[in-house]
Design an enzyme around this catalytic site. Structure first.
Site, PDB file in Angstrom:
ATOM      1  N   LEU A   1       4.534   2.012   0.966  1.00  0.00           N
ATOM      2  CA  LEU A   1       5.400   2.860   0.152  1.00  0.00           C
ATOM      3  C   LEU A   1       4.597   3.878  -0.622  1.00  0.00           C
ATOM      4  CD1 LEU A   1       7.142  -0.200  -1.390  1.00  0.00           C
ATOM      5  CD2 LEU A   1       8.268   1.314   0.184  1.00  0.00           C
TER       6      LEU A   1
ATOM      7  N   VAL B   1       0.863  -1.188   0.000  1.00  0.00           N
ATOM      8  CA  VAL B   1       0.000   0.000   0.000  1.00  0.00           C
ATOM      9  C   VAL B   1       0.893   1.229   0.000  1.00  0.00           C
ATOM     10  CG1 VAL B   1      -1.967  -1.030   1.196  1.00  0.00           C
ATOM     11  CG2 VAL B   1      -0.154   0.011   2.534  1.00  0.00           C
ATOM     12  N   SER B   2       0.372   2.310  -0.582  1.00  0.00           N
ATOM     13  CA  SER B   2       1.091   3.580  -0.463  1.00  0.00           C
ATOM     14  C   SER B   2       0.651   4.191   0.851  1.00  0.00           C
ATOM     15  CB  SER B   2       0.736   4.506  -1.623  1.00  0.00           C
ATOM     16  OG  SER B   2      -0.554   5.027  -1.429  1.00  0.00           O
ATOM     17  N   THR B   3       1.460   5.087   1.410  1.00  0.00           N
ATOM     18  CA  THR B   3       1.098   5.698   2.687  1.00  0.00           C
ATOM     19  C   THR B   3      -0.131   6.587   2.518  1.00  0.00           C
ATOM     20  OG1 THR B   3       2.766   7.366   2.207  1.00  0.00           O
ATOM     21  CG2 THR B   3       3.394   5.600   3.721  1.00  0.00           C
TER      22      THR B   3
END
Length: 198
Positions: A40, A11-13
């Protein structure tokens, strides 16, 4: 011959949807201790947990991901990771969002293998095209907003009241641009930019 089942979550932040991925993997089922997760942003693809997972994978294992784009950020990277995992490591991949991409059922049948490879290439291409389209739409949106007069970045510093007098002195060579900037308490570049914009 090892037969462990592993899962990978990325997952992206900014886009926190790890729960959906974790639930889908748990339902497969993937043991909780075998789920590796990287958080990330889109631009940073340094994946420590993915690298740990790759070191653990052995021939006969199975890797489960919710969507194909968890494997990479672009067409070439997804195809390369798929090749390494399935061909070099001898590990099966299951993509939950796309039942056709389940190598446990391919490999014995040439047609199924061909269809899975074709679907993978098309999906990877579509995922990358969509990312490029999003970037293009953002660029076009910013350009259109600029045409409407929308300002991006920090708001401009208002001109000091004594700017015109100092500019006049500078123009008539009474003071240097450095001295003008000092009197206005701004950087020399800022003073010269203000002059150009007037």
């Amino acid at each position: 011959m090892s037969n462990n089942v592993y899962g990978y979550v990325r997952v992206s932040t900014k886009d926190q949807n790890e729960d959906r991925q974790r639930i889908a993997l748990a339902e497969f089922p993937v043991p909780e201790k075998n789920i590796f997760m990287d958080k990330l942003s889109g631009k940073d693809f340094n994946r420590p947990q993915y690298r740990r997972l790759m070191r653990k994978l052995r021939s006969g294992d199975c890797l489960v991901v919710k969507a194909i784009d968890r494997l990479g950020r672009n067409y070439e990277e997804i195809l390369e990771q798929w090749r390494i995992i399935t061909k070099e490591k001898g590990v099966d991949i299951v993509v939950l969002d796309m039942p056709l991409l389940d190598t446990r059922h391919t490999g014995r049948d040439l047609t199924e293998t061909f269809v899975a490879d074709l679907v993978l290439q098309i999906l990877s291409y579509v995922a990358q095209t969509e990312r490029e389209n999003i970037k293009q739409r953002q660029k076009e949106g910013i350009a259109a907003a600029r045409l409407r007069g929308v300002q991006f970045g920090r708001p401009r510093k208002p001109l000091p009241e004594n700017f015109e007098q100092i500019r006049f002195d500078w123009k008539n060579k009474k003071i240097t641009s450095r001295e003008a900037a000092r009197q206005l308490s701004v950087a020399q570049d800022t003073f010269l930019r203000w002059v150009r914009e007037r």
